[in-house]
Design a protein around this motif. Structure first.
Motif, PDB file in Angstrom:
ATOM      1  N   TYR A 126       0.853  -1.192   0.000  1.00  0.00           N
ATOM      2  CA  TYR A 126       0.000   0.000   0.000  1.00  0.00           C
ATOM      3  C   TYR A 126       0.884   1.235   0.000  1.00  0.00           C
ATOM      4  CZ  TYR A 126      -3.110   3.672   1.799  1.00  0.00           C
ATOM      5  OH  TYR A 126      -3.814   4.853   1.985  1.00  0.00           O
ATOM      6  N   ALA A 127       0.636   2.125  -0.953  1.00  0.00           N
ATOM      7  CA  ALA A 127       1.418   3.362  -1.034  1.00  0.00           C
ATOM      8  C   ALA A 127       0.481   4.549  -1.111  1.00  0.00           C
ATOM      9  CB  ALA A 127       2.341   3.339  -2.251  1.00  0.00           C
ATOM     10  N   ILE A 128       0.784   5.577  -0.343  1.00  0.00           N
ATOM     11  CA  ILE A 128       0.044   6.829  -0.410  1.00  0.00           C
ATOM     12  C   ILE A 128       1.051   7.938  -0.704  1.00  0.00           C
ATOM     13  CG2 ILE A 128       0.126   7.065   2.118  1.00  0.00           C
ATOM     14  CD1 ILE A 128      -2.636   8.481   1.849  1.00  0.00           C
ATOM     15  N   ASP A 129       0.812   8.667  -1.797  1.00  0.00           N
ATOM     16  CA  ASP A 129       1.756   9.677  -2.283  1.00  0.00           C
ATOM     17  C   ASP A 129       1.062  11.023  -2.384  1.00  0.00           C
ATOM     18  OD1 ASP A 129       4.235   7.945  -3.445  1.00  0.00           O
ATOM     19  OD2 ASP A 129       2.346   6.917  -3.825  1.00  0.00           O
ATOM     20  N   GLY A 130       1.798  12.063  -2.023  1.00  0.00           N
ATOM     21  CA  GLY A 130       1.247  13.404  -2.103  1.00  0.00           C
ATOM     22  C   GLY A 130       2.242  14.397  -2.671  1.00  0.00           C
ATOM     23  N   LYS A 131       1.734  15.554  -3.067  1.00  0.00           N
ATOM     24  CA  LYS A 131       2.579  16.613  -3.613  1.00  0.00           C
ATOM     25  C   LYS A 131       2.390  17.872  -2.776  1.00  0.00           C
ATOM     26  CE  LYS A 131       2.616  14.956  -8.392  1.00  0.00           C
ATOM     27  NZ  LYS A 131       4.047  14.607  -8.338  1.00  0.00           N
ATOM     28  N   GLY A 132       3.515  18.465  -2.395  1.00  0.00           N
ATOM     29  CA  GLY A 132       3.474  19.709  -1.653  1.00  0.00           C
ATOM     30  C   GLY A 132       3.195  19.539  -0.178  1.00  0.00           C
ATOM     31  N   ASN A 133       3.542  20.563   0.579  1.00  0.00           N
ATOM     32  CA  ASN A 133       3.377  20.517   2.022  1.00  0.00           C
ATOM     33  C   ASN A 133       1.911  20.535   2.424  1.00  0.00           C
ATOM     34  OD1 ASN A 133       4.529  20.595   4.718  1.00  0.00           O
ATOM     35  ND2 ASN A 133       3.738  22.674   4.850  1.00  0.00           N
ATOM     36  N   ALA A 134       1.075  21.180   1.609  1.00  0.00           N
ATOM     37  CA  ALA A 134      -0.342  21.300   1.960  1.00  0.00           C
ATOM     38  C   ALA A 134      -1.016  19.938   2.053  1.00  0.00           C
ATOM     39  CB  ALA A 134      -1.063  22.176   0.937  1.00  0.00           C
ATOM     40  N   SER A 135      -0.620  19.013   1.197  1.00  0.00           N
ATOM     41  CA  SER A 135      -1.262  17.699   1.200  1.00  0.00           C
ATOM     42  C   SER A 135      -0.956  16.918   2.473  1.00  0.00           C
ATOM     43  CB  SER A 135      -0.824  16.879  -0.025  1.00  0.00           C
ATOM     44  OG  SER A 135       0.579  16.657  -0.021  1.00  0.00           O
TER      45      SER A 135
END
Length: 231
Positions: A114-123
């Protein structure tokens, strides 16, 4: 090329040697984000990955639970070696990917990732943690291996050695290995703050810190127990 080789080598070690211990890896991403903010580094990407083997007899039941949680059926890819089922969900800047890899032979265990990926500090400030905790509690056991990785950048050339020294002090890191090559540096170490580790030579590693200066920008990537993204 050497960056890619180093990454592949680390992943090989992960497959063969990572083992979980008692200490929690749950808050690493936020800890790294706070450190980056203190050093005025802009977070560009982050990822949190859970990986664990599963007995082939349990895969169909697990797949049903996964489809229920993701409210969708998986995409199925078949090769001569294995069947891979992938569930994907995107919410804003956050992408969740759940994979089940079932070998064609009945000897080896299957693998769930399971992988959860985000972009930027806001996420990072969104409700990603509750979703991660829900997936982890429903689909994985307590023996799951956790990988955390954060990528950041700063315009201009910074003193990456000084930043690493601050990182060492903040997280009580003992350096094990340093590799430098043509504008990029990779440091591997161990911290008692985190339990998961992998053997490297005669020591144990559970954190990597890498920096690359390119085009007037400095990229800093931090990963535990290894960096799982290209840097």
């Amino acid at each position: 090329m050497k960056v890619i080789i180093a990454l592949i080598g680390s992943l090989i070690m992960v497959i063969s040697g990572v083992y979980p211990q008692e200490r929690s890896e749950e808050n690493q991403l936020q800890q790294f984000a706070d450190f980056a903010e203190d050093e005025q580094l802009e977070i560009t990407e982050w990822s949190w990955t859970a990986k664990e083997p599963i007995h082939q007899d349990e895969t169909e039941k697990w797949a049903q639970q996964a489809s229920s949680l993701f409210e969708d059926e998986p995409e199925v890819e078949e090769t001569i070696h294995a069947e891979k089922r992938t569930w994907t969900k995107q919410t804003g800047d956050i992408i969740e990917t759940l994979s089940l890899i079932i070998p064609n032979d009945s000897i080896n265990s299957a693998e769930r990732v399971y992988a959860i990926d985000g972009k930027g500090n806001a996420s990072l400030s969104q409700k990603w943690a509750s979703r991660k905790d829900l997936t982890k509690s429903r689909l994985f056991s307590e023996n799951v291996t956790i990988f955390s990785c954060i990528k950041s950048v700063k315009n201009g050339i910074i003193d990456d050695v000084l930043v690493y020294e601050k990182f060492k002090e903040a997280f009580d890191v003992v350096t094990i290995n340093v590799v430098k090559d043509n504008g990029w540096t990779s440091m591997s170490g161990h911290s008692n703050k985190w339990g998961q580790s992998l053997p490297i030579l005669s020591e144990e590693m559970n954190v990597q810190f890498a920096s690359r200066t390119l085009g007037g920008r400095t990229n800093v990537t931090i990963g535990t127990p290894i960096i799982t993204a290209e840097y």
